[in-house]
Scaffold this active site. Structure first.
Site, PDB file in Angstrom:
ATOM      1  N   GLU A   1       0.833  -1.198   0.000  1.00  0.00           N
ATOM      2  CA  GLU A   1       0.000   0.000   0.000  1.00  0.00           C
ATOM      3  C   GLU A   1       0.872   1.255   0.000  1.00  0.00           C
ATOM      4  OE1 GLU A   1      -3.205   0.007   2.736  1.00  0.00           O
ATOM      5  OE2 GLU A   1      -3.915  -1.955   2.086  1.00  0.00           O
TER       6      GLU A   1
ATOM      7  N   ARG B   1      -1.839 -10.902   3.283  1.00  0.00           N
ATOM      8  CA  ARG B   1      -3.031 -11.750   3.167  1.00  0.00           C
ATOM      9  C   ARG B   1      -3.802 -11.355   1.917  1.00  0.00           C
ATOM     10  NH1 ARG B   1      -6.669  -7.809   4.238  1.00  0.00           N
ATOM     11  NH2 ARG B   1      -6.124  -6.250   5.815  1.00  0.00           N
TER      12      ARG B   1
END
Length: 455
Positions: A275, A293
């Site tokens: 991110e 994940r």
């Protein structure tokens, strides 16, 4: 290939994993709490086993009970989905010790990238840009005041072990710092059992851009493009799209290359997301965190890339190479995902559990998908996250995707509980969103004040 895997989750992601496993010819075991006895994932799996009472800490977070269920049913691997134990390195390590494959990265990599302070240090080593911030853990308000003066306001306080918007505060000046630090630290301690904080200069407003990556045990790492997750409320994502309208060809190459570099640096295996915060005024982007994940919003990437991320997760965990190489990945069209929650947007988004008395999910046409564990007559329990469905659409271009999402939301009909469907419909129809003119400040500062004025 595995003969049987256990899904250590519930709701729509458990259903999603069961379907992917079945298409691969892999047997499935569902776990459930006493509150989820009638849940859809329990009915769809080949086997189901109760792991405890309704409270998450006694069921979906109960490592001993879940591992016992895996042993009792002969499951060779555990898929954690997202949330719950999906980023818990202790659980991943226990799986390794019991010779049960954890469908995700190793515990070592989770420790490295799951802790935000460690992740920052590793990204600096990898040559990935990070925002200016504290070098290590911050435990006291005195430390925080000193570091904030050095960095310069505004700043972000973040829990080192955080996630899901917990333990995060924006601070504009020194007067706000002490109460914000104490509140964030207490929230982090309660949510994660770890009150360690760190401080970053705030890039705000910004675009929240994340890059989907996949890695295998042979050292192959690829990206599947980016998603724009800038429409957020209280640091929680509301709507996501891929690709981002804020990124051109050159910047897209730079940001995806940085994500691959980051994953390669830590020898990442399985699905993950890097991110970034993008400062549109300067065109610079900065590493924010890594999610080790599968993401809630992974279907948007599946639509534009044509790659089934959950199947790749299972294959990679089995020791297979990725089924695609970077040069094989092509991107087509535009995808949008709206999260549908059982909540009341007109009452500060208060959760709205209850029994679904009637349900009609949108369908028909190419490029429409609804991921959900709802059915008519199902009672939504009050103990868990309020998300009950995800509507995902794909069009040849962004305008077509927007129109398809509007059509889908107009068809979405749930009776018996209050949902945010109308809220999402207004958001996707807002002129700023239609024009792609938004950032992380838009929902809280522009859209919500006007929305809440409406009666």
């Amino acid at each position: 290939m595995f003969n049987k895997i256990l899904i250590a989750n519930r709701g729509e992601i458990a259903v999603r994993i069961i379907r992917a496993a079945r298409e691969l010819g892999v047997g499935t075991v569902a776990i459930y709490s006493t509150a989820d006895r009638d849940a859809l994932h329990v009915h769809l799996a080949d086997e189901a086993i109760c792991v405890g009472p309704a409270r998450s800490t006694e069921s979906y977070l109960n490592m001993n009970n879940i591992l016992s269920a895996a042993v009792a049913t002969g499951a060779q691997a555990i898929h954690p989905g997202f949330g719950f134990l999906s980023e818990n390195s202790k659980f991943a390590r226990l799986c390794e010790e019991m010779n049960i494959k954890f469908i995700g990265p190793s515990a070592k990599v989770m420790d490295m990238m799951g802790d935000k302070i460690n992740a920052r240090a590793e990204m600096i080593k990898a040559g990935v840009p990070v925002t200016p911030g504290s070098e290590g853990e911050v435990h006291t308000t005195d430390e925080a005041v000193k570091i904030a003066e050095e960095i310069g306001y505004p700043i972000m306080l973040k829990a080192s072990a955080g996630g899901g918007g917990k333990g995060i505060r924006k601070v504009n000046n020194v007067e706000e710092l002490v109460p914000a630090f104490e509140a964030a630290q207490a929230e982090a301690q309660a949510a994660f059992g770890n009150g360690a904080m760190f401080i970053e200069r705030m890039i705000f407003p910004a675009r929240h851009i994340e890059v989907q990556i996949l890695g295998d045990s042979q050292g192959n790492v690829i990206h599947l493009g980016e998603r724009d997750c800038s429409l957020q409320r209280n640091n929680q994502k509301v709507l996501e799209e891929s690709p981002s309208v804020a990124i051109g060809h050159t910047l897209r190459q730079e940001i995806t290359a940085a994500a691959v570099k980051a994953a390669q640096h830590v020898s990442y295996e399985n699905a993950g997301t890097i991110e970034f915060l993008l400062d549109e005024s300067s065109g610079k982007f900065y590493f924010m965190e890594m999610n080790t994940r599968v993401q809630v919003e992974h279907p948007a990437t599946e639509f534009v890339s044509g790659v089934d991320i959950v199947k790749e997760q299972i294959r990679v965990a089995n020791g297979n190479e990725l089924s695609v190489k970077q040069e094989d990945v092509t991107f087509s069209g535009h995808a949008i995902e709206c999260r549908i929650n059982a909540e009341n947007p007109k009452f500060n988004f208060a959760p709205s559990p209850g029994k679904i008395t009637n349900l009609f999910l949108p369908s028909g046409g190419v490029g429409l998908r609804v991921d959900s564990a709802m059915y008519s007559g199902y009672s939504i329990p009050p103990y868990y996250d309020s998300m009950i469905a995800k509507v995902i659409v794909h069009g040849e271009n962004r305008f077509e995707a927007l129109m398809k999402m509007q059509r889908a939301l107009l068809e979405f009909d749930v009776e018996g509980v209050i949902t945010n469907v109308d809220f999402q419909l207004e958001l996707i129809s807002d002129p700023h969103v239609v024009a792609g003119d938004y950032d992380t400040s838009f929902l809280g500062n522009v859209f919500l004040p006007e929305y809440q004025k409406e009666d």
